[in-house]
Write a protein that holds these residues in place. Structure first.
Motif, PDB file in Angstrom:
ATOM      1  N   ARG A   2    -106.534  27.755 -14.836  1.00 43.62           N
ATOM      2  CA  ARG A   2    -105.477  28.764 -14.558  1.00 43.62           C
ATOM      3  C   ARG A   2    -106.290  30.005 -13.712  1.00 43.62           C
ATOM      4  NH1 ARG A   2    -104.998  32.680 -17.743  1.00 43.62           N
ATOM      5  NH2 ARG A   2    -106.721  32.822 -19.372  1.00 43.62           N
ATOM      6  N   GLU A   3    -105.343  30.388 -12.381  1.00 44.11           N
ATOM      7  CA  GLU A   3    -105.849  31.834 -11.797  1.00 44.11           C
ATOM      8  C   GLU A   3    -105.790  32.531 -12.916  1.00 44.11           C
ATOM      9  OE1 GLU A   3    -103.927  31.992  -8.178  1.00 44.11           O
ATOM     10  OE2 GLU A   3    -103.340  34.198  -9.072  1.00 44.11           O
ATOM     11  N   LEU A   4    -106.997  33.635 -12.682  1.00 39.96           N
ATOM     12  CA  LEU A   4    -107.339  34.707 -13.619  1.00 39.96           C
ATOM     13  C   LEU A   4    -106.486  36.163 -12.617  1.00 39.96           C
ATOM     14  CD1 LEU A   4    -110.944  34.857 -13.295  1.00 39.96           C
ATOM     15  CD2 LEU A   4    -109.505  34.722 -15.027  1.00 39.96           C
ATOM     16  N   SER A   5    -105.380  36.804 -13.060  1.00 41.24           N
ATOM     17  CA  SER A   5    -105.239  38.359 -13.391  1.00 41.24           C
ATOM     18  C   SER A   5    -106.288  39.501 -13.217  1.00 41.24           C
ATOM     19  CB  SER A   5    -104.027  38.173 -14.173  1.00 41.24           C
ATOM     20  OG  SER A   5    -105.148  39.205 -15.013  1.00 41.24           O
ATOM     21  N   ILE A   6    -105.761  40.248 -11.738  1.00 41.84           N
ATOM     22  CA  ILE A   6    -107.091  41.152 -11.748  1.00 41.84           C
ATOM     23  C   ILE A   6    -107.428  42.055 -13.218  1.00 41.84           C
ATOM     24  CG2 ILE A   6    -107.065  43.748 -10.752  1.00 41.84           C
ATOM     25  CD1 ILE A   6    -107.062  41.938  -8.531  1.00 41.84           C
ATOM     26  N   ALA A   7    -106.869  42.235 -14.658  1.00 43.02           N
ATOM     27  CA  ALA A   7    -106.929  42.330 -15.797  1.00 43.02           C
ATOM     28  C   ALA A   7    -107.634  41.576 -16.000  1.00 43.02           C
ATOM     29  CB  ALA A   7    -105.661  42.875 -16.426  1.00 43.02           C
ATOM     30  N   GLU A   8    -107.565  40.543 -15.839  1.00 43.13           N
ATOM     31  CA  GLU A   8    -108.862  39.572 -16.442  1.00 43.13           C
ATOM     32  C   GLU A   8    -110.795  38.926 -15.549  1.00 43.13           C
ATOM     33  OE1 GLU A   8    -106.064  36.025 -18.445  1.00 43.13           O
ATOM     34  OE2 GLU A   8    -106.160  36.004 -16.321  1.00 43.13           O
ATOM     35  N   ILE A   9    -109.977  40.002 -14.298  1.00 44.28           N
ATOM     36  CA  ILE A   9    -111.070  39.744 -13.436  1.00 44.28           C
ATOM     37  C   ILE A   9    -111.567  41.125 -14.354  1.00 44.28           C
ATOM     38  CG2 ILE A   9    -111.774  40.000 -11.094  1.00 44.28           C
ATOM     39  CD1 ILE A   9    -109.502  39.487 -10.172  1.00 44.28           C
ATOM     40  N   ASP A  30    -112.708  20.975 -23.318  1.00 46.50           N
ATOM     41  CA  ASP A  30    -113.304  20.202 -25.086  1.00 46.50           C
ATOM     42  C   ASP A  30    -114.307  21.152 -24.671  1.00 46.50           C
ATOM     43  OD1 ASP A  30    -112.220  18.140 -24.797  1.00 46.50           O
ATOM     44  OD2 ASP A  30    -113.297  16.525 -24.752  1.00 46.50           O
ATOM     45  N   ASN A  31    -115.105  22.271 -24.222  1.00 43.65           N
ATOM     46  CA  ASN A  31    -116.401  22.927 -24.899  1.00 43.65           C
ATOM     47  C   ASN A  31    -116.083  23.932 -24.439  1.00 43.65           C
ATOM     48  OD1 ASN A  31    -118.286  20.626 -24.067  1.00 43.65           O
ATOM     49  ND2 ASN A  31    -117.700  20.791 -21.230  1.00 43.65           N
ATOM     50  N   ILE A  32    -114.502  24.912 -24.745  1.00 42.48           N
ATOM     51  CA  ILE A  32    -113.725  25.672 -24.907  1.00 42.48           C
ATOM     52  C   ILE A  32    -112.312  25.776 -25.966  1.00 42.48           C
ATOM     53  CG2 ILE A  32    -114.735  27.052 -22.839  1.00 42.48           C
ATOM     54  CD1 ILE A  32    -112.313  26.350 -21.065  1.00 42.48           C
ATOM     55  N   GLY A  33    -112.810  25.041 -26.426  1.00 44.10           N
ATOM     56  CA  GLY A  33    -111.953  25.405 -27.695  1.00 44.10           C
ATOM     57  C   GLY A  33    -110.836  24.785 -27.799  1.00 44.10           C
ATOM     58  N   GLY A  34    -110.951  24.054 -26.593  1.00 45.83           N
ATOM     59  CA  GLY A  34    -108.686  23.152 -26.329  1.00 45.83           C
ATOM     60  C   GLY A  34    -108.805  23.750 -25.317  1.00 45.83           C
ATOM     61  N   GLU A  35    -108.427  24.825 -24.712  1.00 48.26           N
ATOM     62  CA  GLU A  35    -108.802  26.035 -23.909  1.00 48.26           C
ATOM     63  C   GLU A  35    -108.529  25.211 -22.202  1.00 48.26           C
ATOM     64  OE1 GLU A  35    -106.680  29.248 -24.131  1.00 48.26           O
ATOM     65  OE2 GLU A  35    -106.589  28.551 -26.540  1.00 48.26           O
ATOM     66  N   GLN A  36    -107.414  25.955 -21.171  1.00 46.83           N
ATOM     67  CA  GLN A  36    -107.428  25.669 -19.832  1.00 46.83           C
ATOM     68  C   GLN A  36    -108.551  26.783 -19.037  1.00 46.83           C
ATOM     69  OE1 GLN A  36    -104.001  26.416 -18.178  1.00 46.83           O
ATOM     70  NE2 GLN A  36    -104.579  25.468 -15.936  1.00 46.83           N
ATOM     71  N   PRO A  37    -109.338  26.337 -18.914  1.00 46.76           N
ATOM     72  CA  PRO A  37    -110.568  26.903 -18.559  1.00 46.76           C
ATOM     73  C   PRO A  37    -109.685  27.939 -17.151  1.00 46.76           C
ATOM     74  CG  PRO A  37    -110.653  24.651 -17.074  1.00 46.76           C
ATOM     75  CD  PRO A  37    -109.676  24.464 -18.161  1.00 46.76           C
ATOM     76  N   VAL A  38    -110.574  28.440 -16.864  1.00 49.79           N
ATOM     77  CA  VAL A  38    -109.385  30.112 -14.830  1.00 49.79           C
ATOM     78  C   VAL A  38    -110.629  29.838 -14.680  1.00 49.79           C
ATOM     79  CG1 VAL A  38    -108.762  31.440 -17.581  1.00 49.79           C
ATOM     80  CG2 VAL A  38    -111.045  31.902 -16.881  1.00 49.79           C
ATOM     81  N   ALA A  39    -110.442  30.507 -13.207  1.00 47.16           N
ATOM     82  CA  ALA A  39    -110.531  30.717 -11.879  1.00 47.16           C
ATOM     83  C   ALA A  39    -109.712  31.386 -10.675  1.00 47.16           C
ATOM     84  CB  ALA A  39    -110.822  28.804 -11.284  1.00 47.16           C
ATOM     85  N   PRO A  40    -110.596  31.902  -9.413  1.00 45.26           N
ATOM     86  CA  PRO A  40    -109.615  32.050  -8.392  1.00 45.26           C
ATOM     87  C   PRO A  40    -108.772  32.150  -7.884  1.00 45.26           C
ATOM     88  CG  PRO A  40    -112.528  32.173  -8.467  1.00 45.26           C
ATOM     89  CD  PRO A  40    -111.937  31.257  -9.224  1.00 45.26           C
ATOM     90  N   SER A  41    -108.370  30.475  -8.452  1.00 44.09           N
ATOM     91  CA  SER A  41    -107.558  30.011  -8.263  1.00 44.09           C
ATOM     92  C   SER A  41    -107.485  28.317  -8.533  1.00 44.09           C
ATOM     93  CB  SER A  41    -107.567  29.739  -6.539  1.00 44.09           C
ATOM     94  OG  SER A  41    -107.266  30.662  -5.642  1.00 44.09           O
ATOM     95  N   PRO A  42    -105.846  28.307  -8.527  1.00 44.28           N
ATOM     96  CA  PRO A  42    -105.180  27.243  -9.083  1.00 44.28           C
ATOM     97  C   PRO A  42    -105.885  25.977  -9.141  1.00 44.28           C
ATOM     98  CG  PRO A  42    -103.777  27.972  -8.742  1.00 44.28           C
ATOM     99  CD  PRO A  42    -104.474  28.379  -8.502  1.00 44.28           C
ATOM    100  N   ILE A  43    -107.284  25.403  -8.485  1.00 43.40           N
ATOM    101  CA  ILE A  43    -107.612  24.527  -7.634  1.00 43.40           C
ATOM    102  C   ILE A  43    -108.322  23.640  -7.838  1.00 43.40           C
ATOM    103  CG2 ILE A  43    -108.542  23.379  -5.234  1.00 43.40           C
ATOM    104  CD1 ILE A  43    -107.980  26.656  -4.672  1.00 43.40           C
ATOM    105  N   LYS A  44    -108.271  22.467  -8.613  1.00 42.18           N
ATOM    106  CA  LYS A  44    -109.591  21.383  -9.659  1.00 42.18           C
ATOM    107  C   LYS A  44    -110.954  21.162  -8.543  1.00 42.18           C
ATOM    108  CE  LYS A  44    -109.313  16.827 -11.426  1.00 42.18           C
ATOM    109  NZ  LYS A  44    -110.119  16.272 -10.844  1.00 42.18           N
ATOM    110  N   ALA A  45    -111.398  21.140  -9.506  1.00 44.19           N
ATOM    111  CA  ALA A  45    -113.237  20.474  -8.577  1.00 44.19           C
ATOM    112  C   ALA A  45    -112.943  19.424  -8.589  1.00 44.19           C
ATOM    113  CB  ALA A  45    -113.844  21.345  -9.533  1.00 44.19           C
ATOM    114  N   ASP A  46    -113.776  19.005  -7.595  1.00 42.78           N
ATOM    115  CA  ASP A  46    -114.222  16.867  -7.893  1.00 42.78           C
ATOM    116  C   ASP A  46    -115.193  17.115  -8.404  1.00 42.78           C
ATOM    117  OD1 ASP A  46    -111.904  16.947  -6.081  1.00 42.78           O
ATOM    118  OD2 ASP A  46    -113.785  17.519  -4.367  1.00 42.78           O
ATOM    119  N   GLY A  47    -115.110  15.884  -9.151  1.00 37.27           N
ATOM    120  CA  GLY A  47    -116.460  16.073 -10.246  1.00 37.27           C
ATOM    121  C   GLY A  47    -116.096  15.230 -11.745  1.00 37.27           C
ATOM    122  N   LYS A  48    -117.062  15.528 -12.613  1.00 33.76           N
ATOM    123  CA  LYS A  48    -116.968  15.384 -14.186  1.00 33.76           C
ATOM    124  C   LYS A  48    -118.018  16.162 -15.067  1.00 33.76           C
ATOM    125  CE  LYS A  48    -115.878  10.780 -13.956  1.00 33.76           C
ATOM    126  NZ  LYS A  48    -115.436   9.814 -13.912  1.00 33.76           N
ATOM    127  N   ALA A  49    -117.423  17.197 -16.349  1.00 36.73           N
ATOM    128  CA  ALA A  49    -117.562  17.879 -16.677  1.00 36.73           C
ATOM    129  C   ALA A  49    -118.844  17.368 -17.756  1.00 36.73           C
ATOM    130  CB  ALA A  49    -117.317  18.615 -17.260  1.00 36.73           C
TER     131      ALA A  49
END
Length: 358
Positions: free
Chosen positions: A140-147, A108-127
């Motif tokens: 979504r897991e970041l690629s080396i190029a994206e990092i 909702d805060n990034i134009g409907g895009e899927q957030p990125v992270a080191p690994s595809p592991i969901k955080a506990d809690g609410k935004a």
């Protein structure tokens, strides 16, 4: 003279006292460009020895919450320039905290895009979103190029911060945001050079710091960590080993400071949990140490006098007491902040807290 009120040399900056205004998200920047209300808010608090401005987004896909400012466009830098000019006019110093929320950036805060992270592991809690609190999503897991792209975005944010007139920048590597996600084995399960060993999990943070120091003198770059943070499910399995290694590396960088967040829980099942954070890291870190979290005037003076910390950061006390330094000096009663106005809204609970009457 209270230790809190004594001057301090921070790298190559002279601070008029050891009171730091901690970075606090207040969600008062609707279009990501700092405005006149933000200028007033920070200038009211310029008596602090150092202000660390709120978490500020380095791009448009790592935004950690609605109505938060950015530092990835010339317009945002120009808006921040009005803030830094007002703080400097009142004799203050101000750093900017650089922010990428990673997996806790809600769609909702990034134009409907899927957030990125080191690994595809969901955080506990609410935004926190404009429509209220919502469950975090699986990133979504970041690629080396994206990092590498993100590291470059941190560098560019540092460039914009310099153009905006800040005195320095701080890397936000705490509270479960992207750098903290790379550090923690609870959020980072990559099999490549950015995951696995402690050396690999600290690589992202150290490479971002190198990028910031390519723009700024290292003594104008700080870092904030929270080894005992239990929010956003990023507590590492062995914080002393992870952060001990990181701090050893930080010692070689000659940074402006290391800012640590104290623990907010008194008991935790992790046998390696660090309860006295500044006490643990003071012997390990050779530079300026800032501590923050539930500290009052008396405790702050003690921590400085005992050598456990060099500077003390205050958060909520600065919300309701724009003249906190003066109140400390005169030992007068502190105003209590209205929690219902912490995030979002207008001047109420933001710039309408008064100073003590002379």
């Amino acid at each position: 003279m209270q230790p809190l009120l004594t001057p301090y040399t921070l790298g190559n900056l002279e601070l008029k006292n050891r009171v730091v205004m901690a970075p606090m998200t207040r969600s008062r920047t609707p279009d990501t460009v700092p405005n006149a209300l933000n200028v007033l808010y920070y200038s009211q608090r310029a008596s602090a020895g150092l202000i660390v401005a709120e978490s500020t987004n380095i791009n448009n896909y790592g935004i950690g919450g609605p109505f938060t400012p950015g530092i990835f466009s010339p317009e945002q830098a120009e808006g921040w320039k009005q803030v830094t000019a007002a703080v400097h006019e009142r004799g203050g110093k101000i750093f900017l905290q650089l922010w990428h929320a990673g997996r806790v950036a809600h769609p909702d805060n990034i134009g409907g895009e899927q957030p990125v992270a080191p690994s595809p592991i969901k955080a506990d809690g609410k935004a926190f979103t404009a429509a209220g609190l919502k469950e975090y999503v699986t990133p979504r897991e970041l690629s080396i190029a994206e990092i590498r792209t993100i590291i470059e975005e941190y560098r560019q944010a540092a460039v914009h911060a310099k153009l905006a007139g800040f005195d320095g920048v701080e890397l936000h590597a705490a509270f479960g945001y992207l750098p903290n996600q790379f550090l923690s084995d609870a959020a980072n399960q990559r099999p490549d050079e950015y995951g696995g060993s402690v050396e690999n999990r600290t690589r992202f943070v150290l490479e971002v710091l190198d990028a910031l120091c390519s723009v700024w003198d290292s003594q104008r770059v700080g870092i904030r960590i929270a080894p005992s943070n239990v929010y956003n499910s990023v507590l590492d399995s062995n914080p002393p080993a992870l952060y001990g290694y990181l701090v050893e590396k930080l010692n070689a960088l000659n940074l402006a400071y290391l800012s640590v967040m104290e623990a907010f829980v008194k008991e935790h099942p992790n046998p390696y949990f660090i309860y006295d954070v500044s006490g643990h890291f003071r012997p390990l870190y050779r530079g300026t140490l800032i501590t923050n979290g539930g500290i009052n005037q008396t405790r702050g003076n003690f921590l400085i006098e005992s050598g456990q910390a060099d500077l003390i950061a205050f958060g909520q006390l600065f919300i309701a007491n724009p003249d906190l330094v003066s109140r400390f000096a005169n030992e007068v009663e502190l105003a209590v902040p209205d929690r219902s106005t912490f995030y979002g809204g207008d001047e109420r609970g933001y710039t309408d807290y008064g100073a003590i009457k002379k």
